[in-house]
Design a protein around this motif. Structure first.
Motif, PDB file in Angstrom:
ATOM      1  N   UNK A 135      14.814  27.494  35.855  1.00  0.00           N
ATOM      2  CA  UNK A 135      14.993  28.681  36.683  1.00  0.00           C
ATOM      3  C   UNK A 135      13.782  28.804  37.607  1.00  0.00           C
ATOM      4  N   UNK A 136      13.998  29.423  38.758  1.00  0.00           N
ATOM      5  CA  UNK A 136      12.898  29.700  39.679  1.00  0.00           C
ATOM      6  C   UNK A 136      12.253  31.046  39.387  1.00  0.00           C
ATOM      7  N   UNK A 137      13.053  31.966  38.828  1.00  0.00           N
ATOM      8  CA  UNK A 137      12.580  33.296  38.470  1.00  0.00           C
ATOM      9  C   UNK A 137      13.595  33.894  37.517  1.00  0.00           C
ATOM     10  N   UNK A 138      13.215  34.994  36.902  1.00  0.00           N
ATOM     11  CA  UNK A 138      14.165  35.670  36.014  1.00  0.00           C
ATOM     12  C   UNK A 138      15.336  36.194  36.851  1.00  0.00           C
ATOM     13  N   UNK A 139      16.571  36.103  36.355  1.00  0.00           N
ATOM     14  CA  UNK A 139      17.727  36.547  37.146  1.00  0.00           C
ATOM     15  C   UNK A 139      17.627  38.019  37.551  1.00  0.00           C
ATOM     16  N   UNK A 140      18.226  38.311  38.678  1.00  0.00           N
ATOM     17  CA  UNK A 140      18.268  39.686  39.182  1.00  0.00           C
ATOM     18  C   UNK A 140      19.402  40.431  38.492  1.00  0.00           C
ATOM     19  N   UNK A 141      19.247  40.586  37.197  1.00  0.00           N
ATOM     20  CA  UNK A 141      20.238  41.243  36.334  1.00  0.00           C
ATOM     21  C   UNK A 141      19.496  42.244  35.458  1.00  0.00           C
ATOM     22  N   UNK A 142      19.983  43.471  35.326  1.00  0.00           N
ATOM     23  CA  UNK A 142      19.320  44.414  34.417  1.00  0.00           C
ATOM     24  C   UNK A 142      19.126  43.790  33.039  1.00  0.00           C
ATOM     25  N   UNK A 143      17.931  43.956  32.499  1.00  0.00           N
ATOM     26  CA  UNK A 143      17.574  43.295  31.238  1.00  0.00           C
ATOM     27  C   UNK A 143      16.954  44.301  30.286  1.00  0.00           C
ATOM     28  N   UNK A 144      17.415  44.275  29.040  1.00  0.00           N
ATOM     29  CA  UNK A 144      16.821  45.077  27.973  1.00  0.00           C
ATOM     30  C   UNK A 144      16.320  44.142  26.886  1.00  0.00           C
ATOM     31  N   UNK A 145      15.248  44.542  26.229  1.00  0.00           N
ATOM     32  CA  UNK A 145      14.659  43.726  25.168  1.00  0.00           C
ATOM     33  C   UNK A 145      14.586  44.566  23.906  1.00  0.00           C
ATOM     34  N   UNK A 146      15.228  44.077  22.859  1.00  0.00           N
ATOM     35  CA  UNK A 146      15.300  44.789  21.582  1.00  0.00           C
ATOM     36  C   UNK A 146      14.600  43.944  20.526  1.00  0.00           C
TER      37      UNK A 146
END
Length: 227
Positions: A162-173
């Motif tokens: 990947x070039x960067x983290x995807x432009x998708x809302x992300x939650x971390x649990x």
């Protein structure tokens, strides 16, 4: 109703999610527990992503969930199929171009685990029973003994493409009782690598086995935008 595509950690065993799937379905969602042959040395990270893309198929309103090593697969998949939300659980959050083998020292995980062990009166090297299975019910541990697969070393030498983290809302649990990736370590790592905070849940590294009802509830809340 959302479709949860559930990506397991090292070993790739879809069985890992078997206690969560019926809970998500009870809450009105679809759930796809992906099984990845991570014991096959001929397969690597791109093959894992291919497997998840195939399992996702034409599902819509997809919530892509990655456990531990699954965080190396999730961003690649999110670049290939429409995903509404990413949820990472006790994740190995990658940097672009990083290998899973490099991740350990780059993040300081070994030192964080050892410090957490000392502070809590534990000693010695990694022990699956101590660091993974300490809060998993005995009957689930027994059933899992025939389901587990040892991961091959192949993906640990391959870069996260990947070039960067995807432009998708992300939650971390994260499991507040995780002995393998201690919660303070995860908080620092996620903030540094994603610029995000974490949410906590009761449970250890294998929270889908130890606390499936609450995990499904939290995933449901994320999908509905309640949390």
């Amino acid at each position: 109703m959302s479709t949860f595509v559930l990506v397991p950690g090292a070993g790739g065993v879809g069985w890992y999610w078997h206690r969560v799937v019926p809970e998500l379905e009870r809450l009105g969602h679809q759930a796809v527990a992906v099984d990845i042959r991570e014991d096959d040395p001929h397969l690597g990270l791109q093959d894992y992503a291919d497997t998840v893309v195939t399992a996702t198929g034409d599902h819509r309103d997809v919530v892509l969930v990655g456990q531990s090593l699954g965080a190396f697969t999730v961003p690649v998949v999110a670049g290939r199929v429409p995903v509404r939300l990413i949820v990472l659980i006790n994740p190995m959050v990658p940097l672009p171009g990083e290998t899973p083998g490099e991740w350990w020292e780059a993040t300081g995980q070994p030192q964080a685990r050892e410090l957490n062990d000392r502070l809590n009166g534990r000693s010695g090297d990694f022990d699956e029973r101590v660091h993974f299975l300490h809060d998993v019910p005995p009957d689930v541990v027994a059933a899992g003994a025939v389901e587990q697969r040892a991961p091959s070393g192949t993906p640990f030498k391959q870069r996260c493409e990947i070039d960067r983290w995807p432009d998708v809302p992300t939650r971390v649990l994260v499991g507040r009782d995780d002995r393998f990736f201690p919660v303070d370590f995860q908080r620092r790592m996620v903030r540094t690598r994603l610029g995000l905070g974490i949410d906590e849940i009761q449970g250890g590294h294998l929270v889908a086995l130890s606390n499936p009802v609450e995990l499904a509830s939290r995933l449901d809340g994320y999908a509905r935008g309640f949390l």
